[in-house]
Structures are given as C-alpha cells and as structure tokens.
Design a protein around this motif. Structure first.
Motif, mmCIF file in Angstrom:
data_model
loop_
_atom_site.group_PDB
_atom_site.id
_atom_site.type_symbol
_atom_site.label_atom_id
_atom_site.label_comp_id
_atom_site.label_asym_id
_atom_site.label_seq_id
_atom_site.Cartn_x
_atom_site.Cartn_y
_atom_site.Cartn_z
ATOM 1 N N LEU A 175 -8.817 -10.952 -9.625
ATOM 2 C CA LEU A 175 -8.591 -10.702 -8.211
ATOM 3 C C LEU A 175 -7.399 -9.777 -8.019
ATOM 4 O O LEU A 175 -6.416 -9.846 -8.763
ATOM 5 C CB LEU A 175 -8.325 -12.012 -7.456
ATOM 6 C CG LEU A 175 -9.482 -12.995 -7.344
ATOM 7 C CD1 LEU A 175 -9.437 -13.984 -8.498
ATOM 8 C CD2 LEU A 175 -9.423 -13.742 -6.035
ATOM 9 N N THR A 176 -7.500 -8.939 -7.006
ATOM 10 C CA THR A 176 -6.411 -8.055 -6.609
ATOM 11 C C THR A 176 -6.292 -8.080 -5.091
ATOM 12 O O THR A 176 -7.228 -8.489 -4.399
ATOM 13 C CB THR A 176 -6.647 -6.614 -7.081
ATOM 14 O OG1 THR A 176 -7.903 -6.149 -6.566
ATOM 15 C CG2 THR A 176 -6.664 -6.528 -8.604
ATOM 16 N N PRO A 177 -5.150 -7.660 -4.551
ATOM 17 C CA PRO A 177 -5.016 -7.578 -3.091
ATOM 18 C C PRO A 177 -6.078 -6.667 -2.481
ATOM 19 O O PRO A 177 -6.716 -5.871 -3.188
ATOM 20 C CB PRO A 177 -3.604 -7.006 -2.903
ATOM 21 C CG PRO A 177 -2.870 -7.431 -4.130
ATOM 22 C CD PRO A 177 -3.893 -7.359 -5.243
ATOM 23 N N PRO A 178 -6.288 -6.765 -1.172
ATOM 24 C CA PRO A 178 -7.408 -6.041 -0.539
ATOM 25 C C PRO A 178 -7.360 -4.532 -0.676
ATOM 26 O O PRO A 178 -8.404 -3.888 -0.715
ATOM 27 C CB PRO A 178 -7.289 -6.461 0.934
ATOM 28 C CG PRO A 178 -6.536 -7.741 0.921
ATOM 29 C CD PRO A 178 -5.588 -7.650 -0.231
ATOM 30 N N SER A 179 -6.181 -3.951 -0.742
ATOM 31 C CA SER A 179 -6.104 -2.488 -0.747
ATOM 32 C C SER A 179 -6.695 -1.892 -2.015
ATOM 33 O O SER A 179 -6.445 -2.385 -3.117
ATOM 34 C CB SER A 179 -4.644 -2.035 -0.626
ATOM 35 O OG SER A 179 -4.549 -0.640 -0.808
ATOM 36 N N PRO A 180 -7.461 -0.801 -1.896
ATOM 37 C CA PRO A 180 -7.969 -0.124 -3.089
ATOM 38 C C PRO A 180 -6.906 0.736 -3.772
ATOM 39 O O PRO A 180 -7.125 1.251 -4.859
ATOM 40 C CB PRO A 180 -9.092 0.760 -2.535
ATOM 41 C CG PRO A 180 -8.673 1.044 -1.129
ATOM 42 C CD PRO A 180 -7.967 -0.197 -0.651
ATOM 43 N N LEU A 181 -5.748 0.914 -3.108
ATOM 44 C CA LEU A 181 -4.672 1.716 -3.683
ATOM 45 C C LEU A 181 -3.884 0.874 -4.680
ATOM 46 O O LEU A 181 -3.305 -0.149 -4.318
ATOM 47 C CB LEU A 181 -3.739 2.224 -2.579
ATOM 48 C CG LEU A 181 -4.320 3.244 -1.612
ATOM 49 C CD1 LEU A 181 -3.345 3.507 -0.483
ATOM 50 C CD2 LEU A 181 -4.655 4.535 -2.356
ATOM 51 N N ARG A 182 -3.872 1.302 -5.934
ATOM 52 C CA ARG A 182 -3.139 0.562 -6.963
ATOM 53 C C ARG A 182 -2.421 1.548 -7.871
ATOM 54 O O ARG A 182 -2.979 2.591 -8.221
ATOM 55 C CB ARG A 182 -4.088 -0.312 -7.792
ATOM 56 C CG ARG A 182 -4.654 -1.502 -7.038
ATOM 57 C CD ARG A 182 -5.405 -2.424 -7.976
ATOM 58 N NE ARG A 182 -6.661 -1.836 -8.384
ATOM 59 C CZ ARG A 182 -7.849 -2.141 -7.847
ATOM 60 N NH1 ARG A 182 -7.913 -3.021 -6.874
ATOM 61 N NH2 ARG A 182 -8.951 -1.579 -8.276
ATOM 62 N N GLU B 192 0.827 -1.203 0.000
ATOM 63 C CA GLU B 192 0.000 0.000 0.000
ATOM 64 C C GLU B 192 0.866 1.260 0.000
ATOM 65 O O GLU B 192 0.519 2.258 -0.652
ATOM 66 C CB GLU B 192 -0.938 -0.013 1.205
ATOM 67 C CG GLU B 192 -2.007 -1.095 1.109
ATOM 68 C CD GLU B 192 -3.142 -0.887 2.107
ATOM 69 O OE1 GLU B 192 -3.131 0.146 2.805
ATOM 70 O OE2 GLU B 192 -4.024 -1.749 2.181
ATOM 71 N N ALA B 193 1.986 1.224 0.712
ATOM 72 C CA ALA B 193 2.876 2.382 0.706
ATOM 73 C C ALA B 193 3.469 2.598 -0.678
ATOM 74 O O ALA B 193 3.535 3.728 -1.177
ATOM 75 C CB ALA B 193 3.986 2.175 1.734
ATOM 76 N N ARG B 194 3.899 1.497 -1.305
ATOM 77 C CA ARG B 194 4.431 1.616 -2.663
ATOM 78 C C ARG B 194 3.365 2.132 -3.623
ATOM 79 O O ARG B 194 3.634 2.983 -4.472
ATOM 80 C CB ARG B 194 4.938 0.253 -3.131
ATOM 81 C CG ARG B 194 6.267 -0.177 -2.517
ATOM 82 C CD ARG B 194 6.593 -1.604 -2.887
ATOM 83 N NE ARG B 194 7.933 -1.993 -2.464
ATOM 84 C CZ ARG B 194 8.358 -3.250 -2.433
ATOM 85 N NH1 ARG B 194 7.557 -4.240 -2.797
ATOM 86 N NH2 ARG B 194 9.596 -3.521 -2.049
ATOM 87 N N ALA B 195 2.149 1.597 -3.485
ATOM 88 C CA ALA B 195 1.076 2.003 -4.391
ATOM 89 C C ALA B 195 0.749 3.481 -4.231
ATOM 90 O O ALA B 195 0.496 4.181 -5.213
ATOM 91 C CB ALA B 195 -0.174 1.150 -4.139
ATOM 92 N N ALA B 196 0.751 3.967 -2.999
ATOM 93 C CA ALA B 196 0.454 5.377 -2.765
ATOM 94 C C ALA B 196 1.508 6.263 -3.414
ATOM 95 O O ALA B 196 1.186 7.263 -4.077
ATOM 96 C CB ALA B 196 0.387 5.650 -1.262
ATOM 97 N N GLU B 197 2.779 5.903 -3.253
ATOM 98 C CA GLU B 197 3.855 6.689 -3.866
ATOM 99 C C GLU B 197 3.789 6.628 -5.383
ATOM 100 O O GLU B 197 3.940 7.641 -6.074
ATOM 101 C CB GLU B 197 5.209 6.185 -3.376
ATOM 102 C CG GLU B 197 5.475 6.482 -1.906
ATOM 103 C CD GLU B 197 6.860 6.044 -1.477
ATOM 104 O OE1 GLU B 197 7.548 5.358 -2.273
ATOM 105 O OE2 GLU B 197 7.269 6.389 -0.346
ATOM 106 N N SER C 205 0.439 10.007 -11.665
ATOM 107 C CA SER C 205 -0.539 11.020 -12.055
ATOM 108 C C SER C 205 0.071 12.085 -12.952
ATOM 109 O O SER C 205 -0.639 12.793 -13.666
ATOM 110 C CB SER C 205 -1.137 11.673 -10.805
ATOM 111 O OG SER C 205 -0.131 12.365 -10.081
ATOM 112 N N ALA C 206 1.390 12.188 -12.913
ATOM 113 C CA ALA C 206 2.054 13.217 -13.707
ATOM 114 C C ALA C 206 2.685 12.670 -14.982
ATOM 115 O O ALA C 206 3.298 13.411 -15.728
ATOM 116 C CB ALA C 206 3.135 13.896 -12.861
ATOM 117 N N SER C 207 2.549 11.359 -15.235
ATOM 118 C CA SER C 207 3.191 10.774 -16.413
ATOM 119 C C SER C 207 2.451 9.521 -16.840
ATOM 120 O O SER C 207 1.546 9.044 -16.163
ATOM 121 C CB SER C 207 4.649 10.443 -16.103
ATOM 122 O OG SER C 207 4.716 9.510 -15.037
#
Length: 297
Positions: A271-278, A77-82, A88-90
C-alpha cells in the motif's frame, strides 16, 4: 478565484507531524511566530479552530483531525514532485519509511533489505514493525505491507501474493482433547485469538455452506508469534499464517487440522498513499519488493 494558502497548509501538516509549533518551526527553518501566524491565517480562512492550545500540550480539534490528513497529503505530494524532479538527474537518495507486520517483517522483509540497500547505497530505510494497522498518511509512511483481505480504501494497493493460513495444534493437545473433524466442533475447544483481526474464524468447503466460529480461549494476543509457545505446550488451537508456523509444522511440534476446510483467502498487499507522485527512492523500493515478494508464501 482565490488560490489555496498552500504554505499555511504545509505548515499545518508540519505542526501536526511534530506535535509542536516550536519543533515544526525548527524543522522547516521558520520562526515560531511565522508558524503561528500561518496557522491563525488558515483557521481564519476556514472559519474554525484547528488546535486546542494549552501551556503543556497541543491537540487537534475535531474539525482539525480530518483536515490534518488532507494537509499531510498536500505536503507529501509537493515534496514528491520536487524530489522526483531532483531524482531524475541522479541516483535515488534519501529515506523511505516502510511499515510491515511484525513476524513477517522479521522473517521475510528484513533479510531482503540487505540486498536492496547494497544495490542502492544512497537510500536509507526506516523499517517500522507492528501488527497494528498503521495510518499510512497520518503517520507519514511511504510504503506499507499488509496481510489481509482489504476493504475499499483511498490508498493505492497492489496484491503481491496469497498467504496461506492453517488451523494448528500440538499433538499432545489433540491426544487429550480429540481432533475436530468439522469447524463446528471448534466451539468445544480452547481457541487462541489474534486480536488485530476482528470477527469470527470463517471456513469454506466445496459443496457446503460457510461456517463461522468465534475464537475463545485462555490466550489472545496482538502478535501471532506470541501464541506459538502456548500452542506447542498443548494448551489450545489457533489459526495462523504459514510464515509463523512453517518451522513448527515441519518439526512436528504442531500439526494441521481441518485441512479440507479452507479459511477465506488473504493476501500480501503493498500500500502507498493516494497520490501517484512518488520520489524515485520510493519507486525503487516498490519495484524491488513487488518482484521479490511475488511468491513469498
């Protein structure tokens, strides 16, 4: 309130992933001593050991095994957030790890990936093909395709389409052994089993109760494709999905039996891991597969 030691949790996840303090240290750019101190710090805070350490191997303790999944989720989730902020810029870039069933991956997924990669030159795909049920979180997959009737799970699942299955045999087998007209008669025949699916074969027909049959025969395999040569040779009967046997049905090498008895429906799920952050690269692959596989079978 004391904040969680997120750095230690992330280092723990990296050690689990790389199965080594040294390899984890090299990957994340820290000294081995720093990695070791972080694990010791986390163990002291939790009050339990996370690893069995010997001179030759490193293994999770029973207490460490369930915590490893939590740690992997924290790191992902930390990696996905970063990465989401960067993406978003590329245009999306980076690697996506995709798991898929072996035969379906070869017949249906691999041909699609050429189109996806051409449209997204900055994205790399690591495709893992196996009929075994992978642990998406523990093994670090971003996306998995699974053909099944899914039980409840903490994973995020999206049903893409239905998958039809058929009871099939070679004409020579039916000529020699007779053609079953009711599922209960299958018990008198050589049934080839798919070992990745546990439990009996189940059948339904309108106005009649369910019928269950336990597959028993000379051959069982963890790949449906591996059953086909013996089927074509006239040695038994199998329950297989259309993407494996469509060509053989069209050629007449295999024929469908008990067509009026329907096995319980199964579906193709993403299927994806539980976090909505991708990361954007994962979202791009999910959108592509969801659109292209809606009418797969």
């Amino acid at each position: 309130m004391r904040l969680p030691d997120l750095e230690a949790w992330a280092i723990f996840a990296s050690v689990v992933e790389h199965k080594s303090f040294s390899a984890a240290a090299d990957t994340i750019g820290l000294s081995k001593a720093t990695v070791s101190k972080a694990i010791t710090r986390l163990e002291a805070h939790l009050g339990q050991s996370l690893f069995h350490r010997t001179s030759r191997r490193l293994a999770l303790t029973e207490a460490g095994k369930p915590l490893a999944e939590h740690a992997a989720r924290i790191l992902a989730e930390a990696r996905a957030a970063e990465e989401s902020a960067n993406d978003s810029a590329s245009a999306p870039t980076g690697r996506v790890r995709l798991a898929a069933p072996m035969s379906f991956g070869i017949t249906d997924i691999a041909p699609l990936l050429a189109d996806f990669l051409a449209a997204h030159p900055g994205i790399e795909i690591e495709l893992h093909l196996s009929d075994a049920r992978v642990d998406i979180v523990a093994e670090g997959f971003d996306v998995a395709l699974r053909i099944a009737s899914l039980p409840d799970s903490s994973l995020r699942a999206r049903r893409l389409c239905g998958i039809t299955t058929h009871i099939v045999a070679a004409p020579a087998y039916l000529a020699a052994r007779g053609t079953p007209t009711h599922p209960a008669q299958l018990g008198e025949h050589a049934l080839f089993g798919y070992t990745n699916v546990t439990g009996p074969w189940r059948f339904q027909r309108a106005g009649e109760g369910d019928v269950s049959i336990r597959a028993q025969g000379q051959l069982s395999a963890n790949s449906g494709e591996a059953l086909v040569p013996a089927l074509v040779a006239g040695l038994g009967i199998a329950l297989l999905p259309s993407f494996i046997i469509a060509e053989h049905l069209a050629s007449g090498a295999l024929v469908e039996i008990l067509a009026d008895w329907a096995p319980p429906p199964i579906g193709l799920h993403l299927l994806t891991p539980p976090s909505p952050l991708r990361p954007a690269r994962v979202e791009a692959l999910i959108a592509f597969l969801s659109q292209r596989l809606r009418d797969a079978r």
